[in-house]
Design an enzyme around this catalytic site. Structure first.
Site, mmCIF file in Angstrom:
data_model
loop_
_atom_site.group_PDB
_atom_site.id
_atom_site.type_symbol
_atom_site.label_atom_id
_atom_site.label_comp_id
_atom_site.label_asym_id
_atom_site.label_seq_id
_atom_site.Cartn_x
_atom_site.Cartn_y
_atom_site.Cartn_z
ATOM 1 N N THR A 102 -4.111 16.105 43.390
ATOM 2 C CA THR A 102 -3.122 15.516 44.170
ATOM 3 C C THR A 102 -2.620 16.107 45.119
ATOM 4 O O THR A 102 -2.138 17.296 44.821
ATOM 5 C CB THR A 102 -2.136 14.582 43.365
ATOM 6 O OG1 THR A 102 -1.190 14.074 44.069
ATOM 7 C CG2 THR A 102 -1.497 15.478 42.034
ATOM 8 N N TYR A 139 5.054 14.877 37.730
ATOM 9 C CA TYR A 139 3.846 14.643 37.888
ATOM 10 C C TYR A 139 3.110 15.636 38.713
ATOM 11 O O TYR A 139 1.904 16.234 38.143
ATOM 12 C CB TYR A 139 3.677 13.172 38.877
ATOM 13 C CG TYR A 139 2.221 12.869 39.297
ATOM 14 C CD1 TYR A 139 1.062 12.651 38.396
ATOM 15 C CD2 TYR A 139 1.919 12.824 40.627
ATOM 16 C CE1 TYR A 139 -0.120 12.391 38.861
ATOM 17 C CE2 TYR A 139 0.719 12.568 41.180
ATOM 18 C CZ TYR A 139 -0.379 12.383 39.984
ATOM 19 O OH TYR A 139 -1.589 12.282 40.576
#
Ligand code: UDP
Length: 326
Positions: free
Chosen positions: A117, A141
């Site tokens: 990501t 995350y």
């Protein structure tokens, strides 16, 4: 290549990858615990229900199916949830991959594509973001994803695996025939929330901040069509299969789009007006993110084909209309 094990293949990006895999004549086997994925999104191959947090379950699937490659999508993705439940994220996103890598080592499977990501960069020094920028993730995350990247790079350097680390920007849209699409619960992403508010079915959307230093005050993001992402996964698998030991690349379009521009595209494409309330900024949101695309183009020959915003919105709308029965 005959068979790919798609870990998390019942989820949003994983199910679109399965569709692209099958279209190439390769068999996608889905390994998923269905905690956030959907059985109805598994349409192109077998579903093996299992949990990556349980070593025996993922190892058993690797032994049984003997895939030529693995695509790994299974992860907790909601940034706010990660701040509240960090151990859940570390256990699933990072611990789960350790189990997968151990299983690969035991069964001799070499090729893995990993969903990473742009959150691994944190607040970027400059945009568009190149792969050379430092990784300083600012969320749990992002840190769980960066930890996996480092682990995979170590293993690749030691000759244990060949891995492709794909740093997605904002995955969006749906399969163009409307059979699968984005179905998170709760839904936190902009486009499905904005479509819902336009459809009249949902509450008014919250627009998180209009005081950013951008052209219209709202956040800029780089939205990439989920089927373009799926195609990039196949290009990455091909590259690994040809012997490349390590790929680290962004996947985006290089074009930044503001939240208000998304809302205008929805109005243009659907003829309906998204209803929204302006709210405070969402903690942790960067003002502007967009990808440098040169590396993906050079390395994978990757050029997005369906990622202009109106196409993304039209495909997402087709899926959501079918899902909502409107
Ligand atoms: N956003 C918004 N309202 C929403 C969801 C998102 O205004 O209900 C904004 C958010 O602040 C960000 C952009 O839309 O600027 C994209 O957010 P999303 O959650 O879709 O993806 P992210 O960029 O956070 O991964």
């Amino acid at each position: 290549m005959e068979r790919i094990l798609v870990v998390g293949g019942a989820g949003y990006i994983g199910s679109h990858a399965c569709k692209a895999i099958a279209a190439r004549g390769i068999e996608p086997i889905v390994f998923d615990n269905l905690s956030t994925g959907h059985k109805h999104a598994v349409k192109w191959g077998e579903l093996a229900i299992g949990d990556i947090r349980v070593p025996q379950e993922i190892e058993g699937a690797l032994e049984r199916y003997k895939p030529d490659a693995i695509m790994h999508f299974a992860a907790c993705i909601e940034v706010g949830e990660g701040e509240r439940y960090p151990l859940k994220f570390w256990t699933n996103n990072t611990g789960g991959v350790i189990n997968l890598l151990n299983g690969m080592s035991k069964t001799g499977i070499k090729n893995v594509v990993f969903s990473s990501t742009c959150a691994v960069y944190g607040q970027p020094d400059a945009i568009p973001i190149t792969e050379r920028q430092a990784c300083n993730p600012v969320s749990v995350y992002g840190r769980t994803k960066r930890a996996v990247e480092e682990m995979m790079i170590d293993l690749s350097n030691a000759g244990g695996i060949r891995c492709a680390i794909l740093r997605y920007f904002n995955a969006a849209g749906a399969s163009s025939d409307g059979d699968i699409g984005e179905e998170h619960d709760p839904e936190t992403h902009l486009i499905p929330n904005a479509l819902k508010s336009a459809s009249g079915l949902g509450a008014r959307m919250k627009l998180f901040g209009t005081d950013y230093p951008t052209r219209d005050g709202t956040n800029i993001r780089d939205y990439i069509h989920v089927m373009d992402l799926a195609d990039a996964h196949l290009a990455a698998v091909d590259k690994l299969a040809s012997g490349d030991p390590l790929i680290v690349t962004n996947l985006g379009t290089g074009t930044g789009v503001t939240v208000l521009e998304i809302l205008r595209s929805i109005e243009r494409v659907t003829g309906l007006k998204p209803l929204y309330d302006v709210c405070d900024r969402r903690p942790g949101d960067a003002a502007a993110l967009s990808a440098s695309t040169a590396h993906a183009a050079e390395l994978l020959g990757f050029r997005p084909k369906r990622s202009d915003i109106d196409t993304i919105i039209a495909d997402a709308w087709r899926f959501h209309r079918r899902k909502w029965g409107i």
